[in-house]
Scaffold this motif. Sequence first.
Motif, mmCIF file in Angstrom:
data_model
loop_
_atom_site.group_PDB
_atom_site.id
_atom_site.type_symbol
_atom_site.label_atom_id
_atom_site.label_comp_id
_atom_site.label_asym_id
_atom_site.label_seq_id
_atom_site.Cartn_x
_atom_site.Cartn_y
_atom_site.Cartn_z
ATOM 1 N N GLU A 66 -3.281 30.604 -73.158
ATOM 2 C CA GLU A 66 -1.820 30.715 -73.932
ATOM 3 C C GLU A 66 -2.300 29.260 -75.192
ATOM 4 O O GLU A 66 -2.883 29.646 -76.055
ATOM 5 C CB GLU A 66 -0.572 30.887 -74.060
ATOM 6 N N ARG A 67 -1.434 28.128 -74.983
ATOM 7 C CA ARG A 67 -1.810 27.386 -75.159
ATOM 8 C C ARG A 67 -2.641 26.817 -75.451
ATOM 9 O O ARG A 67 -3.202 26.435 -76.424
ATOM 10 C CB ARG A 67 -1.355 26.179 -74.436
ATOM 11 N N PHE A 68 -3.989 27.148 -75.019
ATOM 12 C CA PHE A 68 -5.391 26.406 -75.277
ATOM 13 C C PHE A 68 -6.129 27.575 -76.569
ATOM 14 O O PHE A 68 -6.506 26.437 -77.227
ATOM 15 C CB PHE A 68 -6.219 26.193 -73.867
ATOM 16 N N LEU A 69 -5.398 28.463 -76.173
ATOM 17 C CA LEU A 69 -5.996 29.455 -77.444
ATOM 18 C C LEU A 69 -5.458 28.845 -78.920
ATOM 19 O O LEU A 69 -5.687 29.217 -79.956
ATOM 20 C CB LEU A 69 -5.969 30.393 -76.899
ATOM 21 N N ASN A 72 -7.107 25.901 -80.516
ATOM 22 C CA ASN A 72 -8.101 25.577 -80.438
ATOM 23 C C ASN A 72 -8.369 27.115 -81.736
ATOM 24 O O ASN A 72 -10.007 27.460 -81.525
ATOM 25 C CB ASN A 72 -8.818 25.394 -79.593
ATOM 26 N N GLY A 73 -7.315 27.544 -82.534
ATOM 27 C CA GLY A 73 -7.835 28.647 -83.252
ATOM 28 C C GLY A 73 -7.422 30.042 -83.081
ATOM 29 O O GLY A 73 -9.228 30.536 -83.064
ATOM 30 N N SER A 74 -7.063 30.327 -81.807
ATOM 31 C CA SER A 74 -7.675 31.765 -80.976
ATOM 32 C C SER A 74 -6.948 32.352 -80.384
ATOM 33 O O SER A 74 -6.611 33.329 -79.458
ATOM 34 C CB SER A 74 -9.010 31.312 -80.035
ATOM 35 N N ALA A 75 -5.217 31.891 -81.246
ATOM 36 C CA ALA A 75 -4.223 33.029 -80.503
ATOM 37 C C ALA A 75 -4.373 34.261 -81.149
ATOM 38 O O ALA A 75 -3.714 34.667 -79.700
ATOM 39 C CB ALA A 75 -3.011 32.037 -81.431
ATOM 40 N N GLY A 76 -5.158 34.361 -81.489
ATOM 41 C CA GLY A 76 -4.807 36.043 -81.338
ATOM 42 C C GLY A 76 -5.410 37.281 -80.626
ATOM 43 O O GLY A 76 -5.539 37.708 -79.715
ATOM 44 N N ILE A 77 -6.380 36.228 -79.277
ATOM 45 C CA ILE A 77 -6.902 37.066 -78.480
ATOM 46 C C ILE A 77 -6.212 37.531 -77.617
ATOM 47 O O ILE A 77 -4.880 36.384 -76.697
ATOM 48 C CB ILE A 77 -7.590 35.542 -78.016
ATOM 49 N N SER A 222 -10.898 15.996 -81.697
ATOM 50 C CA SER A 222 -10.832 16.932 -82.335
ATOM 51 C C SER A 222 -10.269 17.918 -81.246
ATOM 52 O O SER A 222 -9.768 17.291 -80.483
ATOM 53 C CB SER A 222 -12.007 17.741 -82.426
ATOM 54 N N SER A 223 -9.386 19.351 -81.888
ATOM 55 C CA SER A 223 -8.199 19.652 -80.990
ATOM 56 C C SER A 223 -9.123 19.925 -79.705
ATOM 57 O O SER A 223 -8.361 19.789 -78.852
ATOM 58 C CB SER A 223 -7.780 20.602 -82.085
ATOM 59 N N MET A 224 -9.875 20.314 -79.571
ATOM 60 C CA MET A 224 -10.658 20.721 -78.146
ATOM 61 C C MET A 224 -11.103 19.806 -77.805
ATOM 62 O O MET A 224 -10.401 19.952 -76.385
ATOM 63 C CB MET A 224 -11.798 21.750 -79.150
ATOM 64 N N THR A 225 -11.448 18.959 -77.683
ATOM 65 C CA THR A 225 -11.899 17.372 -77.332
ATOM 66 C C THR A 225 -10.485 16.853 -76.465
ATOM 67 O O THR A 225 -10.607 16.150 -75.267
ATOM 68 C CB THR A 225 -12.686 16.884 -77.668
ATOM 69 N N ASN A 226 -9.609 17.367 -77.311
ATOM 70 C CA ASN A 226 -8.043 16.862 -77.122
ATOM 71 C C ASN A 226 -7.728 17.336 -76.327
ATOM 72 O O ASN A 226 -7.355 17.195 -74.920
ATOM 73 C CB ASN A 226 -7.140 16.420 -78.232
ATOM 74 N N SER A 227 -8.401 18.722 -76.285
ATOM 75 C CA SER A 227 -7.130 19.507 -75.260
ATOM 76 C C SER A 227 -7.938 19.303 -74.285
ATOM 77 O O SER A 227 -7.153 18.772 -72.376
ATOM 78 C CB SER A 227 -7.684 21.058 -75.178
#
Length: 319
Positions: A66-69, A72-77, A222-227
Amino acid sequence: MFAAKPFIFAFLACGLGTWILPLSVHAQQDRPAASSRTKIILDTDIGDDVDDAFALALALRARLVERFLKENGSAGIPILVGIRTRSSAQFSQERWARDGAPLEGKHDAVEFLLDQARKRPGEITLVAIGPLANIGAAIDRDAAAFKKFKRVVIMGGSIRRGYGDLGYAPDHGPQPEYNISSDIPAAQRLFTSGVPIFMMPLDSTQLQLDEVKRNILFSAGSSMTNSLSALYYQWAERNRTPTATLFDAMAVAYVVDPSLCPVERFHISVDDKGMTVPTPGASNASACLASDSDKFFHFLLPRLMAPLKEPNTPVFDSH
């Protein structure tokens, strides 16, 4: 020892436990059309080895999920908690996961799988990158509905090479692979289910994220690579090793671009030790026995470093 749970996305994903997430990805084409979006469910045991996080990151372009989504712009999944399992693996990314919101299992993940297959027969690719407990339970509950999946792509098995067989020294030969041997009856049910299976076994998935590649990736900021960086360093500290092997990412990469891992057809039987053995008979699986590591990382790294253009939106109804 932590209880493991599977998850399902439309992407489906599983984690330490099992998780399922539903999503859609663009198949590799020169000019992607609307019809090129591939509906996938990612079934993942994310949280122990770090390769699940890289597979999830690639699919996007529990608390942990949930935190990862969200970041990284995917909270609705939607995220669904699958069958509770037991694992001796360390939940190496626990500290990062604690900052996410608690995840409540409000829906039956196995029924979600079957319901999506019934609603979209022949459309959904189920990508399994963890032990196969959810899949085994789905087949037990409604084998006819399970057969409505377009295909199942798994990271699992060992045909000619085992762990550590990288081609630099004589191979040890095939051996039981973790995802298959963790639930042998479920694997046996999958390989006799009649659904097309595409295997990314140990032969083609021992892809080393070395220091040079890590520096390139994590410096993107980026938020993705930082995660991914935070998850990698927690994994590395817990496991006392610097180099992650991205087994699971190849299963998602294959869905996007099958040329990364060309397959051969086999009849595969799963024995009582969890070995995936080619045996005489009609083909029930296509397996990739070799991949090009340089080609894989030239595909993977730019996608993980690219800026997010638009949020990922769910393509499945979780209700």
